[in-house]
Write an enzyme that holds these catalytic residues in place. Structure first.
Site, PDB file in Angstrom:
ATOM      1  N   GLU A 134       0.898  -1.376  -0.357  1.00  0.00           N
ATOM      2  CA  GLU A 134       0.002   0.026   0.701  1.00  0.00           C
ATOM      3  C   GLU A 134       0.683   1.174   0.619  1.00  0.00           C
ATOM      4  O   GLU A 134       0.785   2.478  -0.942  1.00  0.00           O
ATOM      5  CB  GLU A 134      -1.266   0.522   1.279  1.00  0.00           C
ATOM      6  CG  GLU A 134      -1.659   0.984   1.193  1.00  0.00           C
ATOM      7  CD  GLU A 134      -2.719   0.682   2.311  1.00  0.00           C
ATOM      8  OE1 GLU A 134      -3.052   2.676   2.587  1.00  0.00           O
ATOM      9  OE2 GLU A 134      -3.034   0.382   2.942  1.00  0.00           O
ATOM     10  N   ASN A 233      -2.276  -4.976   8.986  1.00  0.00           N
ATOM     11  CA  ASN A 233      -3.967  -4.432  10.019  1.00  0.00           C
ATOM     12  C   ASN A 233      -3.981  -5.717  10.854  1.00  0.00           C
ATOM     13  O   ASN A 233      -4.499  -5.549  12.645  1.00  0.00           O
ATOM     14  CB  ASN A 233      -4.967  -4.185   9.068  1.00  0.00           C
ATOM     15  CG  ASN A 233      -5.404  -5.609   8.997  1.00  0.00           C
ATOM     16  OD1 ASN A 233      -6.289  -5.805   9.226  1.00  0.00           O
ATOM     17  ND2 ASN A 233      -5.375  -5.689   6.962  1.00  0.00           N
TER      18      ASN A 233
END
Length: 332
Positions: A134, A233
């Site tokens: 990302e 995450n």
């Protein structure tokens, strides 16, 4: 022999977020519409079980577009949910490849926020982890030299921008809320004119999963998070659990990874799953504990998620059935 009692505090929300669900659906629908193979650049989401399930359906995963053989250039290639640098679709077009972008809309939003800062003459500070897809994708939206990665408060303390009055920041979507707040404060203390993004960069799913873990963690003898070791995450959820009062946090990909010999006497287990972990593995882990303990399940629910991101327009004429997604969602 009587099984010892165990309370499992099951977090909600957990598991797939709307962006992950959409990305997997894109690959499944592309396979239904165009047939195998469908190529995927990078892991579609950071989960080995999901990747292997899609491979079984006919997906082929590659790291770079030059790995796609010429005879398959008419077959779709899907870009992962993490987002890609601008150079990747440009490369696909140069190679005459048909591509489908599965970038999460909330990651795309961060791309737009970063580009807005740059358009307004600000040097962009990206808070995130070096090497994460990302981060690579977000940095790749901007001209070289216009963005600086900030990973820690120490990085914030060392930063020497050429114009301290023309800065804007964005963040990776999957960070710890607390850690990020500390970095933002460290930057804002040094650079009071630094501009925030127009909207929160850390996504709702990351925040919601961390909030549920904070609810379930206090007093837990063990906290299990279902997720991959390369899932940002998921790793943050383990840290949040330990910080919120769990005696120990562990990241596992499958029930087979649970170190039963090390668990010892536990009475309360916290259980959550990262945003790229399928519910079918959560069920597998609960079943594994039921074999060894007299399990009662308590729900720790802090939010209801109703978000739904539509797939690419070119795929909307294909029906997606429960059976199509049973490999990750189960059949119940």
């Amino acid at each position: 022999m009587t099984k010892p009692p165990l309370t499992i505090r099951l977090c909600g929300p957990r598991g797939f977020c709307a962006g992950v669900d959409r990305a997997i659906q894109i690959v499944v629908l592309a396979l239904k519409k165009y047939g195998a193979p469908v190529y995927v650049r990078h892991e579609i989401v950071h989960n080995k079980y999901v990747v292997e399930g899609l491979q079984a359906k006919g997906a082929i995963f590659v790291e770079e577009l030059d790995e796609i053989p010429p005879e398959h250039h008419a077959q779709p290639v899907v870009f992962s949910a993490h987002g890609v640098p601008k150079s990747v679709p440009a490369d696909a077009e140069a190679r005459n490849l048909f591509y489908l972008d599965a970038t999460c809309p909330l990651v795309s939003k961060v791309h737009k926020q970063a580009m807005r800062h740059q358009r307004k003459g600000r040097h962009v500070l990206l808070i995130g982890h070096a090497g994460h897809p990302e981060v690579i994708g977000t940095m790749g939206q901007l001209p070289e030299g216009t963005v600086t990665l900030v990973e820690t408060e120490d990085d914030a303390a060392r930063l020497q921008p050429s114009d301290p009055e023309a800065l804007g920041f964005v963040t990776q979507t999957t960070l710890s809320v607390e850690d990020t707040a500390g970095i933002v404060k460290a930057l804002a203390d040094r650079f009071p004119l630094m501009q925030a993004p127009a909207a929160e960069s850390i996504c709702y799913a990351t925040t919601n999963r961390q909030d549920a873990v904070k609810e379930a963690a206090p007093g837990s003898d063990l906290f299990l998070v279902v997720g991959a070791p390369n899932s940002s995450n998921s790793k943050r959820l383990v840290e949040v659990a330990e910080r919120a009062g769990a005696a120990r946090g562990l990241l596992v990909q499958r029930a087979s990874e649970i170190p039963w010999d090390e668990i010892g006497d536990i009475a309360t287990l916290g259980l959550s799953a990262g945003a790229s972990a399928p519910e079918i593995i959560v069920d597998e882990i609960i079943d594994a504990f039921r074999e060894r303990f007299a399990v009662s399940v308590e729900l720790a629910v802090t939010a209801e998620e109703t978000e739904n991101f539509p797939v690419n327009r070119v795929l909307r004429d294909v029906e997606l059935t429960t059976a199509d997604m049973a490999f990750v969602n189960g059949t119940a």
